[in-house]
Design a protein around this motif. Structure first.
Motif, mmCIF file in Angstrom:
data_model
loop_
_atom_site.group_PDB
_atom_site.id
_atom_site.type_symbol
_atom_site.label_atom_id
_atom_site.label_comp_id
_atom_site.label_asym_id
_atom_site.label_seq_id
_atom_site.Cartn_x
_atom_site.Cartn_y
_atom_site.Cartn_z
ATOM 1 N N ARG A 13 6.584 8.194 -6.007
ATOM 2 C CA ARG A 13 5.525 8.876 -6.750
ATOM 3 C C ARG A 13 5.384 8.308 -8.162
ATOM 4 N N GLN A 14 6.493 7.926 -8.769
ATOM 5 C CA GLN A 14 6.439 7.370 -10.122
ATOM 6 C C GLN A 14 5.926 5.940 -10.137
ATOM 7 N N LEU A 15 6.247 5.164 -9.092
ATOM 8 C CA LEU A 15 5.803 3.773 -9.035
ATOM 9 C C LEU A 15 4.318 3.646 -8.701
ATOM 10 N N ALA A 16 3.817 4.574 -7.898
ATOM 11 C CA ALA A 16 2.443 4.453 -7.411
ATOM 12 C C ALA A 16 1.410 4.317 -8.526
ATOM 13 N N PRO A 17 1.420 5.158 -9.581
ATOM 14 C CA PRO A 17 0.408 4.984 -10.644
ATOM 15 C C PRO A 17 0.534 3.659 -11.391
ATOM 16 N N LEU A 18 1.740 3.093 -11.465
ATOM 17 C CA LEU A 18 1.912 1.832 -12.180
ATOM 18 C C LEU A 18 1.170 0.689 -11.492
ATOM 19 N N PHE A 19 1.009 0.790 -10.167
ATOM 20 C CA PHE A 19 0.353 -0.272 -9.407
ATOM 21 C C PHE A 19 -0.983 0.186 -8.822
ATOM 22 N N ASN A 20 -1.398 1.397 -9.196
ATOM 23 C CA ASN A 20 -2.695 1.929 -8.768
ATOM 24 C C ASN A 20 -2.809 1.969 -7.243
ATOM 25 N N ILE A 21 -1.742 2.416 -6.602
ATOM 26 C CA ILE A 21 -1.731 2.564 -5.158
ATOM 27 C C ILE A 21 -1.106 3.920 -4.825
ATOM 28 N N SER A 22 -1.091 4.273 -3.559
ATOM 29 C CA SER A 22 -0.544 5.560 -3.145
ATOM 30 C C SER A 22 0.968 5.457 -2.950
ATOM 31 N N PRO A 23 1.684 6.580 -3.035
ATOM 32 C CA PRO A 23 3.125 6.546 -2.748
ATOM 33 C C PRO A 23 3.444 6.030 -1.354
ATOM 34 N N ALA A 24 2.583 6.319 -0.389
ATOM 35 C CA ALA A 24 2.814 5.833 0.969
ATOM 36 C C ALA A 24 2.753 4.307 1.023
ATOM 37 N N THR A 25 1.826 3.718 0.265
ATOM 38 C CA THR A 25 1.729 2.253 0.219
ATOM 39 C C THR A 25 2.955 1.656 -0.456
ATOM 40 N N VAL A 26 3.434 2.282 -1.516
ATOM 41 C CA VAL A 26 4.666 1.818 -2.159
ATOM 42 C C VAL A 26 5.802 1.788 -1.147
ATOM 43 N N CYS A 27 5.924 2.865 -0.371
ATOM 44 C CA CYS A 27 6.991 2.938 0.631
ATOM 45 C C CYS A 27 6.853 1.822 1.661
ATOM 46 N N ARG A 28 5.632 1.558 2.114
ATOM 47 C CA ARG A 28 5.421 0.503 3.116
ATOM 48 C C ARG A 28 5.762 -0.873 2.542
ATOM 49 N N VAL A 29 5.396 -1.115 1.292
ATOM 50 C CA VAL A 29 5.701 -2.399 0.662
ATOM 51 C C VAL A 29 7.204 -2.606 0.572
ATOM 52 N N VAL A 30 7.913 -1.578 0.118
ATOM 53 C CA VAL A 30 9.368 -1.689 -0.008
ATOM 54 C C VAL A 30 10.017 -1.887 1.356
ATOM 55 N N GLN A 31 9.562 -1.126 2.354
ATOM 56 C CA GLN A 31 10.138 -1.246 3.695
ATOM 57 C C GLN A 31 9.897 -2.640 4.274
#
Length: 256
Positions: free
Chosen positions: A66-84
């Protein structure tokens, strides 16, 4: 925000721990290992450089999705998919055995990493659920040679070493360890025997041993500048991939 991180070297180094040329080397490794994927399907909303940047920032800061998502202008779900998707790719390079490897000195030790996954960790002497990760470094360069898969934190270092597979990696190389690695074939300090004090020469040997072996503790301290090894929220193999990536980034900061 991601544009600022890439354009401003100071901000990029603060959030990733890597200078621009070091980050470019990490990006090259991820690309060569298939970071762009096989193609086809829905394209990513971020280019590969930004996705690698996201993973590096995540390991450095240990911010939540949730904290990373605004930094990259994407959703938390997308952050999770990128990391995975990317987390296995920045792993440390396999240890190379040069002709003079047998003349080098390596050091091994284990470090406890707090984890949330009860299947990975166990209650340890720190009274927290943690995992024991065995790491080998080069005594001269302090570069990480190899890092084993995590085992429960209540596993003794000697047993963790025997089960880690690192003995095969270090075959033929002199490896220093502390007294917890008794009967493993590693170079450990002289031990006191009941009713017999250490000889003067043995005391001197132990002092020199401590001085050299402290370098692995320094390496752990540098690796834990990345916040993920201080409290890993990843489950399953996430901790193993995080340690491998942090070891690679640690090596990049020392070598470049």
């Amino acid at each position: 925000m991601r544009v600022v991180l890439r354009a401003e070297p100071l901000w990029g180094e603060t959030f990733t721990g890597l200078r621009m040329r070091q980050f470019d080397r990490l990006l090259k490794v991820v690309r060569e290992r298939g970071g762009d994927g096989p193609g086809g399907g829905r394209p990513w909303c971020l280019p590969l450089a930004d996705r690698v940047l996201l993973v590096a920032v995540y390991y450095r800061t240990n911010l939540t999705m949730r904290q990373l998502a605004p930094l990259f202008n994407i959703s938390p779900a997308t952050v999770c998919r990128v990391v995975q998707r990317l987390r296995p790719l920045p792993a440390i390079e396999p240890a190379s055995r040069s002709a003079d490897a047998v003349e080098r000195l390596w050091i091994v030790d284990g470090t406890l990493i707090p984890v949330r996954d009860r299947k990975v960790g166990a209650s340890s002497r720190t009274y927290r659920f943690s995992a024991n990760v065995q790491v080998i470094i080069d005594a001269d360069t302090k570069l990480v040679i190899a890092a084993a898969r995590p085992v429960p934190g209540n596993t003794a270092d000697a047993r963790a070493w025997r089960d880690s597979g690192l003995a095969e990696v270090s075959a033929g190389v002199t490896v220093l360890a502390d007294g917890a690695y008794l009967n493993t074939g590693l170079v450990i300090p002289h031990r006191k025997r009941p009713g017999r004090a250490l000889l003067p020469g043995e005391e001197a040997d132990n002092a020199e041993h401590r001085k050299v072996r402290a370098r692995v503790e320094h390496a752990f301290a540098r690796m834990k500048h990345y916040k993920i090894p201080r409290d890993c929220r990843q489950r399953g193999t996430g901790l193993h991939h995080a340690v491998q990536a942090v070891a690679h980034m640690h090596n990049l900061t020392l070598a470049a």
